[in-house]
Design a protein around this motif. Structure first.
Motif, PDB file in Angstrom:
ATOM      1  N   PHE A  25      32.777  40.449  32.213  1.00 26.56           N
ATOM      2  CA  PHE A  25      32.868  41.907  32.236  1.00 26.56           C
ATOM      3  C   PHE A  25      32.853  42.489  30.831  1.00 26.56           C
ATOM      4  O   PHE A  25      32.096  43.410  30.526  1.00 26.56           O
ATOM      5  N   PHE A  26      33.703  41.958  29.950  1.00 24.62           N
ATOM      6  CA  PHE A  26      33.813  42.502  28.599  1.00 24.62           C
ATOM      7  C   PHE A  26      32.519  42.306  27.818  1.00 24.62           C
ATOM      8  O   PHE A  26      32.061  43.207  27.108  1.00 24.62           O
TER       9      PHE A  26
ATOM     10  N   VAL B  17      42.272  35.043  48.452  1.00 25.67           N
ATOM     11  CA  VAL B  17      41.068  35.644  49.048  1.00 25.67           C
ATOM     12  C   VAL B  17      40.412  36.651  48.101  1.00 25.67           C
ATOM     13  O   VAL B  17      39.213  36.551  47.808  1.00 25.67           O
ATOM     14  N   PRO B  18      41.141  37.659  47.588  1.00 26.04           N
ATOM     15  CA  PRO B  18      40.481  38.590  46.666  1.00 26.04           C
ATOM     16  C   PRO B  18      40.019  37.939  45.363  1.00 26.04           C
ATOM     17  O   PRO B  18      39.022  38.356  44.776  1.00 26.04           O
TER      18      PRO B  18
ATOM     19  N   GLN C 121      35.427  37.020  42.290  1.00 24.80           N
ATOM     20  CA  GLN C 121      34.645  36.227  41.345  1.00 24.80           C
ATOM     21  C   GLN C 121      33.212  36.024  41.831  1.00 24.80           C
ATOM     22  O   GLN C 121      32.266  36.101  41.051  1.00 24.80           O
ATOM     23  N   GLY C 122      33.070  35.769  43.141  1.00 25.55           N
ATOM     24  CA  GLY C 122      31.717  35.636  43.686  1.00 25.55           C
ATOM     25  C   GLY C 122      30.922  36.914  43.530  1.00 25.55           C
ATOM     26  O   GLY C 122      29.734  36.892  43.172  1.00 25.55           O
ATOM     27  N   GLY C 123      31.568  38.061  43.770  1.00 22.40           N
ATOM     28  CA  GLY C 123      30.884  39.337  43.593  1.00 22.40           C
ATOM     29  C   GLY C 123      30.490  39.586  42.153  1.00 22.40           C
ATOM     30  O   GLY C 123      29.413  40.139  41.871  1.00 22.40           O
ATOM     31  N   ALA C 124      31.346  39.188  41.209  1.00 27.35           N
ATOM     32  CA  ALA C 124      31.027  39.370  39.793  1.00 27.35           C
ATOM     33  C   ALA C 124      29.840  38.500  39.379  1.00 27.35           C
ATOM     34  O   ALA C 124      29.003  38.913  38.564  1.00 27.35           O
ATOM     35  N   VAL C 125      29.749  37.276  39.941  1.00 35.52           N
ATOM     36  CA  VAL C 125      28.590  36.423  39.659  1.00 35.52           C
ATOM     37  C   VAL C 125      27.315  37.110  40.128  1.00 35.52           C
ATOM     38  O   VAL C 125      26.312  37.168  39.404  1.00 35.52           O
ATOM     39  N   VAL C 126      27.345  37.645  41.334  1.00 36.31           N
ATOM     40  CA  VAL C 126      26.185  38.373  41.857  1.00 36.31           C
ATOM     41  C   VAL C 126      25.848  39.556  40.952  1.00 36.31           C
ATOM     42  O   VAL C 126      24.680  39.823  40.650  1.00 36.31           O
TER      43      VAL C 126
ATOM     44  N   GLY D 220      33.362  43.299  41.653  1.00 35.66           N
ATOM     45  CA  GLY D 220      33.960  41.968  41.718  1.00 35.66           C
ATOM     46  C   GLY D 220      35.126  41.812  40.770  1.00 35.66           C
ATOM     47  O   GLY D 220      36.180  41.268  41.141  1.00 35.66           O
ATOM     48  N   ALA D 221      34.980  42.281  39.529  1.00 36.95           N
ATOM     49  CA  ALA D 221      36.059  42.144  38.552  1.00 36.95           C
ATOM     50  C   ALA D 221      37.294  42.926  38.980  1.00 36.95           C
ATOM     51  O   ALA D 221      38.426  42.442  38.856  1.00 36.95           O
ATOM     52  N   ALA D 222      37.091  44.151  39.502  1.00 30.59           N
ATOM     53  CA  ALA D 222      38.214  44.981  39.908  1.00 30.59           C
ATOM     54  C   ALA D 222      38.949  44.394  41.103  1.00 30.59           C
ATOM     55  O   ALA D 222      40.156  44.603  41.264  1.00 30.59           O
TER      56      ALA D 222
END
Length: 490
Positions: free
Chosen positions: A302-303, A353-354, A359-364, A391-393
């Motif tokens: 993210f950063f 779960v989150p 993390q999967g969403g951030a990879v996408v 994803g990060a949030a």
């Protein structure tokens, strides 16, 4: 049901958790609590403090080109404007967690906020890059005091696990919104006034944090010896390794070798010191280790993405600072909503779960950004940035709750320091890596894509580690009726 606490491993240097004292019966070493103090007021103060110090990790990004033009600095010098703050923030946080425990979180918070505000004035008045970087180091040092003490205040104010999870989600939202809002605020302030405004804006926020700190219940003091050899070798290792990545060449090679040597000495010191700044036994606690690794991976992606996209919009697309900042507005809105939802999901299902889904969403999200180029429409580019923030949030509040839930309450300062130091170290290295990859700007887009791909690989590895931790938690649940990372009702 409330999340169950994981009993620390026997080798973890902490004692069994005791009930936290109430303000009505202050323990020895604690000052009387001021009238009107309450958990909610404590949370507000902690959120403002976290917002203040986190804003400065990203607010300067959009202002960097303007700083370079006025102060005559190249990309490597501008990287130090970011990393001077981040490295001091990261390395000193290893000790300031213990310092927070030793002097009391409320006292540490007030002093840190005061120094941070004063250093912000020095940054805004800096006549050249050398003094600006020096003031940023002081800022980062003060931020290292504010962050762990703010989280320790939240932990002390909310001893109930369910209420604490919600409070941590609000606290994390303050920091995450600051990271996302930073480019927007930086672009607007730089356009309306100058890059110096990105530092002067800290004054009213810092004043608010200081005013509220006088209304916070006084924290107990706990003896916490400082590990000065470990702290010193950590600073040398991180600074040398970052210098090696940013500067490169022969000097960079020497710095890299010195950094590796310092890192080896650091690990040896920590293994032998009776009170290490980083208890290595913490990393043998599965829940804590997974949360720390996940936090570092999410922060790197993210950063680094925010840093390189801030430059991309202005140096490649030719956008103004204001337009570049507004490109991050959709990310800001998503983070504001998702952090709150993450707290509720964590409360219902546990942090696993989150963490995994986030993390999967951030990879996408990182992979979606790979095709972005100079000709990509602005609206499409802004939309492509949303999955990364989504994803990060989702992941950050959950992994924070997982780390804090893995240690006893009296070790909250230490856990907060290690978790957030890991995240800040990852942020510093992301700036160094992305900056090195984009180089002199002649192959900016290709370098940006390589950086995004590296970040995606790191995040995917962290997601796999989280999935493994979840599987281990299910096995432990079957055997002993407990749970580590997965949480949720049984």
């Amino acid at each position: 049901m409330p999340q169950e606490r994981v009993t620390p491993e026997p080798h973890l240097p902490s004692c069994r958790e005791q009930p936290l004292p109430s303000p009505a019966a202050a323990p020895a070493g604690a000052d009387p609590s001021p009238a009107g103090s309450s958990p909610r007021l404590t949370l507000v103060a902690a959120v403002i403090g976290f917002f203040l110090v986190t804003l400065d990790t990203s607010v300067v990004n959009v202002a960097l080109p303007a700083m370079g033009r006025e102060l005559h600095g190249g990309l490597s010098a501008l990287q130090w404007v970011v990393d001077g703050y981040t490295l001091a923030f990261a390395s000193l946080m290893l000790s300031t967690g213990a310092l927070s425990d030793r002097v009391g979180a409320s006292r540490a918070f007030a002093v840190g906020a005061a120094v941070f505000t004063a250093a912000s004035v020095a940054c805004g008045l800096a006549p050249d890059l050398a003094l600006l970087v020096a003031a940023r180091v002081v800022q980062g040092s003060a931020a290292a005091v504010v962050l762990p003490s703010s989280l320790a205040l939240v932990r002390q104010a909310f001893p109930d696990a369910r209420r604490r999870a919600r409070a941590i989600a609000v606290w994390a939202a303050g920091g995450s919104i600051a990271v996302a809002l930073g480019p927007v605020a930086g672009g607007a302030l730089t356009t309306a006034w100058s890059w110096r405004a990105v530092f002067f804006v800290n004054l009213p926020v810092g004043a608010a944090a200081l005013a509220l700190s006088t209304r916070v219940a006084r924290s107990p003091r706990r003896p916490a010896p400082l590990d000065l050899p470990g702290q010193a070798t950590a600073v040398v290792a991180l600074a040398a390794l970052t210098y090696a990545v940013i500067e490169g060449g022969a000097a960079g090679a020497v710095a890299g070798a010195a950094g590796v040597l310092a890192l080896a000495v650091f690990l040896r010191v920590e293994a032998r010191h009776p009170h290490p700044v980083v208890p290595l036994g913490l990393f043998r606690n599965g829940a804590a280790a997974t949360a720390i690794a996940s936090g570092a991976a999410v922060t790197f992606g993210f950063f680094g993405g925010v840093f390189v996209l801030s430059l991309f919009f202005q140096q490649v697309r030719g956008e103004s600072a204001l337009t570049a900042g507004l490109m991050f507005l959709p990310m800001t809105l998503v983070i504001s909503v998702m952090n709150v939802l993450s707290g509720r999901i964590t409360d219902r299902h546990g942090p696993g779960v989150p963490m995994l889904v986030g993390q999967g969403g951030a990879v996408v999200g990182l992979l979606v950004l790979l095709p972005v180029g100079a000709g990509t429409p602005a609206v499409l580019t802004a939309v492509a940035m949303v999955p990364l923030s989504l994803g990060a949030a989702l992941a950050v509040p959950a992994l924070t709750a997982a780390a804090m839930g893995a240690v006893p309450g009296e070790r909250a300062g230490m856990a907060a320091g290690v978790l957030n130091a890991g995240r800040q170290v990852a942020g510093a290295f992301s700036v160094a890596v992305f900056g090195a990859l984009v180089g002199d700007g002649t192959h900016f887009v290709a370098g940006m894509r390589r950086g995004l791909l590296i970040a995606a690989v790191l995040l995917a590895a962290a997601a796999l580690a989280t999935a493994y931790g979840l599987r281990g938690a299910r096995g432990e649940t079957s055997a002993a009726g407990g749970r580590k990372l997965g949480g949720g009702s049984q």
